[in-house]
Design a protein around this motif. Sequence first.
Motif, PDB file in Angstrom:
ATOM      1  N   VAL A   1       0.833  -1.200   0.000  1.00 48.20           N
ATOM      2  CA  VAL A   1       0.000   0.000   0.000  1.00 48.20           C
ATOM      3  C   VAL A   1       0.868   1.250   0.000  1.00 48.20           C
ATOM      4  N   ALA A   2       1.931   1.232   0.800  1.00 43.70           N
ATOM      5  CA  ALA A   2       2.826   2.390   0.878  1.00 43.70           C
ATOM      6  C   ALA A   2       3.488   2.664  -0.467  1.00 43.70           C
ATOM      7  N   SER A   3       3.927   1.605  -1.151  1.00 48.09           N
ATOM      8  CA  SER A   3       4.552   1.772  -2.463  1.00 48.09           C
ATOM      9  C   SER A   3       3.544   2.313  -3.474  1.00 48.09           C
ATOM     10  N   TYR A   4       2.333   1.797  -3.431  1.00 51.05           N
ATOM     11  CA  TYR A   4       1.275   2.258  -4.332  1.00 51.05           C
ATOM     12  C   TYR A   4       1.001   3.746  -4.096  1.00 51.05           C
ATOM     13  N   ALA A   5       0.907   4.132  -2.816  1.00 52.91           N
ATOM     14  CA  ALA A   5       0.632   5.530  -2.471  1.00 52.91           C
ATOM     15  C   ALA A   5       1.762   6.445  -2.933  1.00 52.91           C
ATOM     16  N   GLU A   6       2.993   5.982  -2.785  1.00 52.12           N
ATOM     17  CA  GLU A   6       4.126   6.800  -3.220  1.00 52.12           C
ATOM     18  C   GLU A   6       4.093   7.012  -4.734  1.00 52.12           C
ATOM     19  N   MET A   7       3.757   5.962  -5.480  1.00 54.36           N
ATOM     20  CA  MET A   7       3.665   6.111  -6.932  1.00 54.36           C
ATOM     21  C   MET A   7       2.538   7.066  -7.321  1.00 54.36           C
TER      22      MET A   7
ATOM     23  N   GLU B   1       2.694  -7.018  -8.158  1.00 53.75           N
ATOM     24  CA  GLU B   1       1.960  -6.320  -9.210  1.00 53.75           C
ATOM     25  C   GLU B   1       0.473  -6.664  -9.130  1.00 53.75           C
ATOM     26  N   ARG B   2       0.168  -7.948  -8.952  1.00 56.08           N
ATOM     27  CA  ARG B   2      -1.235  -8.363  -8.861  1.00 56.08           C
ATOM     28  C   ARG B   2      -1.893  -7.787  -7.613  1.00 56.08           C
TER      29      ARG B   2
ATOM     30  N   ILE C   1      -5.442  -3.368  -5.238  1.00 53.73           N
ATOM     31  CA  ILE C   1      -5.595  -2.038  -4.656  1.00 53.73           C
ATOM     32  C   ILE C   1      -6.365  -1.137  -5.621  1.00 53.73           C
ATOM     33  N   SER C   2      -6.009  -1.214  -6.910  1.00 50.87           N
ATOM     34  CA  SER C   2      -6.734  -0.435  -7.921  1.00 50.87           C
ATOM     35  C   SER C   2      -8.220  -0.782  -7.908  1.00 50.87           C
ATOM     36  N   TYR C   3      -8.512  -2.060  -7.763  1.00 50.24           N
ATOM     37  CA  TYR C   3      -9.908  -2.503  -7.720  1.00 50.24           C
ATOM     38  C   TYR C   3     -10.639  -1.911  -6.515  1.00 50.24           C
ATOM     39  N   LEU C   4     -10.010  -1.971  -5.337  1.00 54.61           N
ATOM     40  CA  LEU C   4     -10.650  -1.455  -4.127  1.00 54.61           C
ATOM     41  C   LEU C   4     -10.866   0.048  -4.214  1.00 54.61           C
TER      42      LEU C   4
ATOM     43  N   LEU D   1      -4.077   4.267  -9.806  1.00 49.38           N
ATOM     44  CA  LEU D   1      -2.900   4.426 -10.654  1.00 49.38           C
ATOM     45  C   LEU D   1      -3.183   3.993 -12.087  1.00 49.38           C
ATOM     46  N   ARG D   2      -2.752   4.795 -13.023  1.00 51.98           N
ATOM     47  CA  ARG D   2      -2.842   4.389 -14.426  1.00 51.98           C
ATOM     48  C   ARG D   2      -1.874   3.234 -14.671  1.00 51.98           C
ATOM     49  N   GLY D   3      -2.264   2.317 -15.514  1.00 52.90           N
ATOM     50  CA  GLY D   3      -1.385   1.200 -15.843  1.00 52.90           C
ATOM     51  C   GLY D   3      -1.502   0.028 -14.896  1.00 52.90           C
ATOM     52  N   LEU D   4      -2.312   0.157 -13.854  1.00 58.29           N
ATOM     53  CA  LEU D   4      -2.558  -0.966 -12.940  1.00 58.29           C
ATOM     54  C   LEU D   4      -4.061  -1.234 -12.945  1.00 58.29           C
ATOM     55  N   LYS D   5      -4.492  -2.037 -13.912  1.00 61.95           N
ATOM     56  CA  LYS D   5      -5.910  -2.296 -14.085  1.00 61.95           C
ATOM     57  C   LYS D   5      -6.475  -3.072 -12.900  1.00 61.95           C
ATOM     58  N   PRO D   6      -7.693  -2.745 -12.488  1.00 63.47           N
ATOM     59  CA  PRO D   6      -8.312  -3.405 -11.331  1.00 63.47           C
ATOM     60  C   PRO D   6      -8.430  -4.914 -11.514  1.00 63.47           C
ATOM     61  N   GLN D   7      -8.103  -5.648 -10.460  1.00 65.59           N
ATOM     62  CA  GLN D   7      -8.252  -7.099 -10.437  1.00 65.59           C
ATOM     63  C   GLN D   7      -9.008  -7.476  -9.167  1.00 65.59           C
ATOM     64  N   ARG D   8     -10.103  -8.208  -9.323  1.00 64.57           N
ATOM     65  CA  ARG D   8     -11.042  -8.409  -8.224  1.00 64.57           C
ATOM     66  C   ARG D   8     -10.641  -9.486  -7.229  1.00 64.57           C
TER      67      ARG D   8
END
Length: 234
Positions: A29-35, A66-67, A72-75, A84-91
């Motif tokens: 989550v921290a890495s995602y937020a930083e990006m 990555e998955r 996270i993108s899905y949530l 984030l762009r480029g990280l398509k939601p995965q349920r």
Amino acid sequence: MAIHFSKMFSATKRASSGDWSDEELQATVASYAEMMQFDAEGTPYVKAHYYRDLSTRFGRVEGAFERRMQNISYLLESQGLERLRGLKPQRNVGANVQPRLKGFLDGVFGELSTPLRFAEELVDTAGVIEGVKKQVTVNAYERDSTAKRRCIKRWGCTCAACGFDFHKVYGDLGKGFIHVHHLKPIHTLGGSYLLDPENDLRPVCPNCHSMLHRKTEVLSIEDLRNILARERQN
């Protein structure tokens, strides 16, 4: 200067059972937020570097992180928030992982557990029991911290309708506090609409924000200013 969220959590080894530990989820989550922060600032970054760093720290393959970020993108998207762009939601988050992951996301992005409804959709209904509390919420654009920061940077924290300044009235307690209002009613926008925070949002105090959405048809800030001016003269 960017906040390096990924350094907030200490490196720990993954449990031998293969289950995702809290430390792994927090770090992801921290890495995602930083990006996301880099994205908002226009700072270049490489997603693969984050996957590699997390893989080295926790001993799990890079693709797994990555998955997990796609989860996270899905949530985020499911709650109407920016992803984030480029990280398509995965349920397929996983029954054991989803509540924990959502909890860590709450800490960074805030109130993901609160269902989003557009303020324009909250209309009065005949036959409602007297005394029932009426909830007013704001839309996802108004909740998004990046868009809000850009709006405030352009227009400041003074209410665009009544001129109220929380900092002047409450001192340090009120510094930086303000709501933001979407000038274009959400129901008039298409799914491909691209928000321009500097031009589409305006700072308004909570009272004026509620009054703008008081009726089924959203008032313009200019209309509300005119109402205030008229009432002040009476």
